[in-house]
Design an enzyme around this catalytic site. Structure first.
Site, short mmCIF file in Angstrom:
data_model
loop_
_atom_site.label_atom_id
_atom_site.label_comp_id
_atom_site.label_asym_id
_atom_site.label_seq_id
_atom_site.Cartn_x
_atom_site.Cartn_y
_atom_site.Cartn_z
N LYS A 139 14.43 -17.95 -1.46
CA LYS A 139 15.00 -17.61 -2.75
C LYS A 139 16.53 -17.54 -2.65
O LYS A 139 17.07 -16.99 -1.68
CB LYS A 139 14.44 -16.29 -3.27
CG LYS A 139 12.97 -16.37 -3.66
CD LYS A 139 12.74 -17.33 -4.82
CE LYS A 139 11.29 -17.31 -5.28
NZ LYS A 139 11.06 -18.25 -6.39
N ASP A 199 9.97 -26.78 -10.92
CA ASP A 199 9.08 -25.67 -11.19
C ASP A 199 9.08 -25.35 -12.68
O ASP A 199 8.25 -25.85 -13.44
CB ASP A 199 9.48 -24.45 -10.36
CG ASP A 199 8.56 -23.25 -10.59
OD1 ASP A 199 7.62 -23.33 -11.40
OD2 ASP A 199 8.79 -22.20 -9.97
N LYS A 258 1.59 -24.35 -12.17
CA LYS A 258 1.23 -22.94 -12.30
C LYS A 258 0.29 -22.76 -13.49
O LYS A 258 0.58 -23.22 -14.59
CB LYS A 258 2.48 -22.07 -12.45
CG LYS A 258 3.35 -22.09 -11.19
CD LYS A 258 4.57 -21.20 -11.32
CE LYS A 258 5.34 -21.19 -9.99
NZ LYS A 258 6.58 -20.40 -10.07
N GLU A 287 14.79 -26.61 -4.88
CA GLU A 287 13.80 -26.34 -5.93
C GLU A 287 14.49 -25.79 -7.18
O GLU A 287 15.19 -24.78 -7.11
CB GLU A 287 12.74 -25.34 -5.46
CG GLU A 287 11.72 -25.03 -6.56
CD GLU A 287 10.58 -24.13 -6.10
OE1 GLU A 287 9.74 -23.77 -6.95
OE2 GLU A 287 10.51 -23.80 -4.91
N ASP A 300 15.15 -22.14 -3.49
CA ASP A 300 14.73 -22.04 -4.89
C ASP A 300 15.65 -21.12 -5.67
O ASP A 300 15.72 -19.92 -5.40
CB ASP A 300 13.29 -21.51 -4.93
CG ASP A 300 12.75 -21.39 -6.35
OD1 ASP A 300 13.34 -21.99 -7.26
OD2 ASP A 300 11.74 -20.70 -6.52
#
Length: 367
Positions: free
Chosen positions: A163, A241, A265, A218, A193
């Site tokens: 992250k 994402d 997701k 990402e 990400d």
């Protein structure tokens, strides 16, 4: 068989470690909504949705009114064959895919139980015994993130999501990715990400500073066009994402050349029914997939594991044991990670049943 009752619970899930992301997003204690659908045949199905605050157009308090609004369509309907009833729900209530995700999971659970088959058998057939996991590393000091990566690697993890952006310091993000890459050595997958939290400039500077290293990026920016520009400027592969939420957005990302991989997701797409269609489109487009959800415990984890297990191995980037990041566990017998991998539940349907003691009192009973 007819649906007789919907019961909803709100359950606080607490992360084992506070989870920091770009843009001030944090997962500490998050509300998950559990749905149980009862039928006149004595078979019940479970669904779950757990939106992260400030992450997507979704919030847990929206699930109850959505189910109440859908009650005229659901009560008395046949739950077997989820896509028929979900199409009626979509016609009755447009949008709100996160709320419909819990509904869709519960319908699939019932269908699998009626068929006497685990869901992966109904979603394309089991492609592998178990699936690779990634480990998501909260955005803290670079040295601490490298330590977490080494610990996860010692437990068998070979894919690491780093992250970025919590402190708005692009040079710190470079250090995060560099130190994690060095900590785990060459070979394991490392990707950074931002969860849409970076500017095009800062993401490009990070990528260029890491030129020549085996790193994937990402969702650095808020739009597909910006992500495509970062990919073109840095030459680093890109995982999408937040911007991949339906078949149209997946096709757009493919056209822009920025979808080397994508996170599918459940609550973004609206459950297993639309996500299975997205999975099949990604197989056609050649994009590797992370099959997961925004957050949650054992019910949503079981659902995504069944779909991951039914995805061709060469196209499955990884999956996620969301329930392993939080407490309480809703079903203590549900699957857990082992040597960096995880298998779907056994038994018909989802193969998990929440312990009533963990749920507390329901927030709504609709019949």
């Amino acid at each position: 068989m007819k649906i007789t009752r919907l019961t909803l619970w709100e359950v606080p899930l607490t992360s084992h470690v506070a989870y920091h992301m770009a843009g001030g997003k944090t997962c500490d204690t998050v509300t998950s909504v559990l749905l149980r659908i009862d039928t006149d045949a004595g078979i019940s199905g479970w669904g779950e949705v757990c939106p992260i605050p400030h992450y997507l157009p979704a919030y847990p308090e929206g699930v109850r009114p959505a189910m109440e609004y859908l009650a005229p369509v659901l009560i008395g309907a046949d739950p077997v064959g989820p896509e028929v009833l979900m199409s009626r729900a979509d016609a009755w209530l447009q949008g709100h895919p996160y709320a419909k995700s819990a509904l869709d999971l519960a319908l699939w659970d019932i269908t699998g139980q009626v068929a006497g088959l685990p869901l992966h058998a109904l979603l394309g057939g089991r492609q592998m015994a178990d699936m690779p996991l990634y480990h998501s590393i909260t955005c803290i000091a670079p040295e601490e993130m490298a330590r977490i990566a080494r610990e996860a690697q010692a437990e068998g993890i070979a894919q690491f999501q780093v992250k970025l952006g919590a402190d708005n310091d692009w040079q710190a993000d470079v250090a995060r990715l560099r130190l994690v890459r060095e900590a785990v050595g060459e070979g394991p997958l490392v990707y950074g990400d931002w969860n849409c939290g970076a500017t095009r400039l800062d993401a490009t500077r990070v990528g260029k500073a890491l030129a020549g290293r085996d790193i994937m990026l990402e969702q650095p920016c808020a739009t597909l066009e910006e992500c495509a520009a970062v990919r073109a400027a840095t030459g680093l592969p890109m995982k999408i994402d937040e911007n991949g939420h339906d078949t149209a957005s997946l096709l757009r990302a493919y056209e822009l050349g920025c979808m080397d991989a994508v996170a599918l997701k459940l609550s973004k797409f609206g459950g297993l029914s639309p996500m299975r269609r997205a999975r099949d489109l990604c197989l056609h487009l050649g994009a590797k997939m992370c099959v997961e959800d925004t957050w949650g415990s054992d019910v949503t984890t079981a659902a995504l594991l069944h779909l991951a297990a039914a995805t061709p191995e060469r196209m499955l980037l990884n999956t996620c044991d969301l329930s392993g990041y939080v407490a309480p566990r809703l079903d203590p017998g549900a699957p857990a990670r082992k040597a960096g991998r995880i298998a779907p539940p056994e038994g018909p349907g989802l193969g998990v049943t929440p312990d009533p003691a963990t749920l507390g009192q329901p927030i709504a009973i609709i019949d």
